[in-house]
Scaffold this motif. Structure first.
Motif, PDB file in Angstrom:
ATOM      1  N   ALA A 266       2.163   3.335  -1.368  1.00 54.05           N
ATOM      2  CA  ALA A 266       0.908   4.036  -1.653  1.00 54.05           C
ATOM      3  C   ALA A 266      -0.171   3.649  -0.653  1.00 54.05           C
ATOM      4  O   ALA A 266      -0.977   4.490  -0.225  1.00 54.05           O
ATOM      5  N   TYR A 267      -0.200   2.381  -0.252  1.00 55.69           N
ATOM      6  CA  TYR A 267      -1.157   1.916   0.761  1.00 55.69           C
ATOM      7  C   TYR A 267      -0.965   2.651   2.080  1.00 55.69           C
ATOM      8  O   TYR A 267      -1.947   3.058   2.723  1.00 55.69           O
ATOM      9  N   GLU A 268       0.295   2.854   2.478  1.00 56.16           N
ATOM     10  CA  GLU A 268       0.557   3.587   3.720  1.00 56.16           C
ATOM     11  C   GLU A 268       0.127   5.051   3.594  1.00 56.16           C
ATOM     12  O   GLU A 268      -0.402   5.643   4.539  1.00 56.16           O
ATOM     13  N   LEU A 269       0.346   5.646   2.426  1.00 56.07           N
ATOM     14  CA  LEU A 269      -0.074   7.032   2.214  1.00 56.07           C
ATOM     15  C   LEU A 269      -1.593   7.155   2.247  1.00 56.07           C
ATOM     16  O   LEU A 269      -2.146   8.089   2.843  1.00 56.07           O
ATOM     17  N   VAL A 270      -2.283   6.210   1.616  1.00 55.66           N
ATOM     18  CA  VAL A 270      -3.744   6.199   1.683  1.00 55.66           C
ATOM     19  C   VAL A 270      -4.204   6.024   3.125  1.00 55.66           C
ATOM     20  O   VAL A 270      -5.169   6.660   3.574  1.00 55.66           O
ATOM     21  N   THR A 271      -3.500   5.184   3.880  1.00 56.38           N
ATOM     22  CA  THR A 271      -3.852   4.975   5.283  1.00 56.38           C
ATOM     23  C   THR A 271      -3.740   6.269   6.081  1.00 56.38           C
ATOM     24  O   THR A 271      -4.612   6.579   6.911  1.00 56.38           O
ATOM     25  N   LEU A 272      -2.667   7.043   5.843  1.00 49.59           N
ATOM     26  CA  LEU A 272      -2.530   8.313   6.554  1.00 49.59           C
ATOM     27  C   LEU A 272      -3.724   9.217   6.281  1.00 49.59           C
ATOM     28  O   LEU A 272      -4.288   9.823   7.207  1.00 49.59           O
ATOM     29  N   MET A 273      -4.114   9.321   5.019  1.00 46.08           N
ATOM     30  CA  MET A 273      -5.235  10.195   4.668  1.00 46.08           C
ATOM     31  C   MET A 273      -6.550   9.653   5.210  1.00 46.08           C
ATOM     32  O   MET A 273      -7.392  10.405   5.727  1.00 46.08           O
ATOM     33  N   SER A 274      -6.752   8.344   5.124  1.00 46.02           N
ATOM     34  CA  SER A 274      -7.974   7.730   5.623  1.00 46.02           C
ATOM     35  C   SER A 274      -8.110   7.939   7.127  1.00 46.02           C
ATOM     36  O   SER A 274      -9.191   8.256   7.637  1.00 46.02           O
ATOM     37  N   ARG A 275      -7.010   7.789   7.839  1.00 41.86           N
ATOM     38  CA  ARG A 275      -7.007   7.940   9.287  1.00 41.86           C
ATOM     39  C   ARG A 275      -7.439   9.347   9.706  1.00 41.86           C
ATOM     40  O   ARG A 275      -8.245   9.522  10.623  1.00 41.86           O
TER      41      ARG A 275
ATOM     42  N   ILE B 285       9.599  -6.328  -8.062  1.00 40.77           N
ATOM     43  CA  ILE B 285      10.067  -5.856  -6.756  1.00 40.77           C
ATOM     44  C   ILE B 285       9.662  -4.403  -6.543  1.00 40.77           C
ATOM     45  O   ILE B 285       9.165  -4.020  -5.485  1.00 40.77           O
ATOM     46  N   THR B 286       9.882  -3.585  -7.566  1.00 40.73           N
ATOM     47  CA  THR B 286       9.610  -2.154  -7.457  1.00 40.73           C
ATOM     48  C   THR B 286       8.120  -1.882  -7.313  1.00 40.73           C
ATOM     49  O   THR B 286       7.700  -1.071  -6.476  1.00 40.73           O
ATOM     50  N   SER B 287       7.311  -2.555  -8.119  1.00 41.42           N
ATOM     51  CA  SER B 287       5.870  -2.335  -8.073  1.00 41.42           C
ATOM     52  C   SER B 287       5.284  -2.740  -6.730  1.00 41.42           C
ATOM     53  O   SER B 287       4.371  -2.084  -6.210  1.00 41.42           O
ATOM     54  N   VAL B 288       5.803  -3.814  -6.156  1.00 42.27           N
ATOM     55  CA  VAL B 288       5.327  -4.235  -4.833  1.00 42.27           C
ATOM     56  C   VAL B 288       5.680  -3.182  -3.786  1.00 42.27           C
ATOM     57  O   VAL B 288       4.837  -2.776  -2.976  1.00 42.27           O
ATOM     58  N   ALA B 289       6.935  -2.730  -3.793  1.00 41.85           N
ATOM     59  CA  ALA B 289       7.339  -1.685  -2.841  1.00 41.85           C
ATOM     60  C   ALA B 289       6.492  -0.428  -3.026  1.00 41.85           C
ATOM     61  O   ALA B 289       6.067   0.213  -2.054  1.00 41.85           O
ATOM     62  N   ALA B 290       6.237  -0.068  -4.282  1.00 37.01           N
ATOM     63  CA  ALA B 290       5.442   1.132  -4.564  1.00 37.01           C
ATOM     64  C   ALA B 290       4.003   0.971  -4.100  1.00 37.01           C
ATOM     65  O   ALA B 290       3.414   1.889  -3.515  1.00 37.01           O
ATOM     66  N   SER B 291       3.416  -0.206  -4.326  1.00 38.59           N
ATOM     67  CA  SER B 291       2.023  -0.411  -3.924  1.00 38.59           C
ATOM     68  C   SER B 291       1.881  -0.358  -2.408  1.00 38.59           C
ATOM     69  O   SER B 291       0.915   0.204  -1.883  1.00 38.59           O
ATOM     70  N   HIS B 292       2.861  -0.907  -1.690  1.00 35.67           N
ATOM     71  CA  HIS B 292       2.796  -0.867  -0.231  1.00 35.67           C
ATOM     72  C   HIS B 292       3.002   0.564   0.291  1.00 35.67           C
ATOM     73  O   HIS B 292       2.374   0.966   1.279  1.00 35.67           O
TER      74      HIS B 292
END
Length: 332
Positions: A309-318, A300-307
């Motif tokens: 991190a994905y949003e944080l990467v999206t902010l930087m990519s954008r 549960i924790t790893s899934v929440a963490a991966s999602h």
């Protein structure tokens, strides 16, 4: 800060975003290429498997790889922000920074050196911990490049204590040290999601003296995500922003696999929506720490963490896509 991703003219990087089976192949973050497979990276995802700074349950040294495994099912399009984060910036997995598990001082120095090496290539960092001790050397490296940065700190705890059993470098002290070293813009510091008991009321007083504003978990519940996001954006402004996420900001129902759980935390939905609300901020790097998979057999924790991190990467990519579009469309 807005950009139509279709106007980003840089070629799409060669990334593993096709319809192959997500549970096969190497477990890089989001199945992106390794750093040695690309010429250069705009965003380097790097692990720091270090947890010698914890004060309660160890195990975060296994966090980065647990997040990578959970990230296998991340897909190339982020509909919440209308961005293809792996297409508009070259994201690469830089592996791990090796840190001495028996000597915290040496570990801090090697984490700083590893971050320096990656930042010197022009990449931004998405760091997967590891415990929160690692935020200090990361902030040293980021501030060396950007100057004192705004800090948005998601956590159940303040992490501004002075020491623990006399130790100056622990997972409860990184932001006290960062403030003392002049790494932070003290007009733009915020905790989000804090809760639980403290050693004394002076903990809050000292935190305020360092310049931090606090949005508690209860504040998020009572006031709602939109109002909290607006408050944070007003405080951050256009400053270079470093985001640090301790996964224990989430309630143990959403993140049981962490070293110092506290009841009454954010939901994973609230955390993701707050991060998405920061899309117009100038995020220069981020970390996500304190995932301890041994306490969470359902991932549960790893899934929440991966999602997250994905949003944080999206902010930087954008924002990388935006700055590149501006550069390409500005007359010379």
């Amino acid at each position: 800060m807005t950009v139509n991703p279709t106007e980003a003219t840089r070629p799409v990087p060669p990334q593993e975003t096709d319809a192959t089976l997500h549970f096969t192949g190497p477990a890089t973050f989001g199945r992106v290429p390794r750093l040695d497979q690309v010429d250069t990276a705009d965003i380097a995802v790097v692990g720091v498997p270090f947890d010698a700074g914890v004060s309660y349950r160890p195990g975060a040294r296994f966090g980065a790889n647990a997040v990578r495994e959970a990230s296998r099912q991340l897909r190339p399009y982020n509909p919440a922000l209308d961005v293809y984060p792996f297409h508009y910036a070259q994201v690469a997995d830089a592996g791990d920074i090796t840190a001495n598990p028996h000597n915290i001082d040496e570990a801090v120095a090697s984490i700083e050196a590893g971050a320096d090496a990656l930042l010197s290539t022009g990449a931004q960092l998405m760091t997967l911990g590891g415990d929160h001790t690692i935020a200090l050397p990361l902030l040293r490296s980021v501030a060396r490049r950007h100057g004192p940065v705004a800090l948005l700190h998601f956590d159940a705890h303040l992490d501004t204590w002075d020491s623990h059993f006399g130790a100056q470098y622990t997972h409860g002290t990184p932001f006290r040290r960062a403030a003392e070293e002049g790494l932070l813009d003290t007009s733009a510091l915020s905790h989000v999601g804090t809760r639980g008991s403290l050693y004394s009321k002076e903990d809050l007083d000292e935190d305020t003296k360092l310049g931090f504003g606090i949005v508690t978990a209860a504040d998020v519940m009572r006031r709602g995500v939109d109002e909290v996001v607006q408050q944070l954006k007003e405080r951050i402004g256009k400053r270079p922003l470093y985001i640090s996420v301790d996964i224990d900001v989430l309630d143990p129902a959403h993140a049981p696999g962490t070293g110092t759980p506290e009841a009454g935390g954010l939901t994973s939905r609230e955390l993701l929506e707050i991060v998405r609300g920061l899309a117009d901020c100038y995020v220069v790097s981020a970390d996500l720490v304190e995932v301890a998979p041994a306490y969470d057999h359902a991932e549960i924790t790893s899934v929440a963490a991966s999602h997250t991190a994905y949003e944080l990467v999206t902010l930087m990519s954008r924002q990388i896509a935006f700055f590149r579009w501006v550069e390409e469309n500005t007359p010379s």
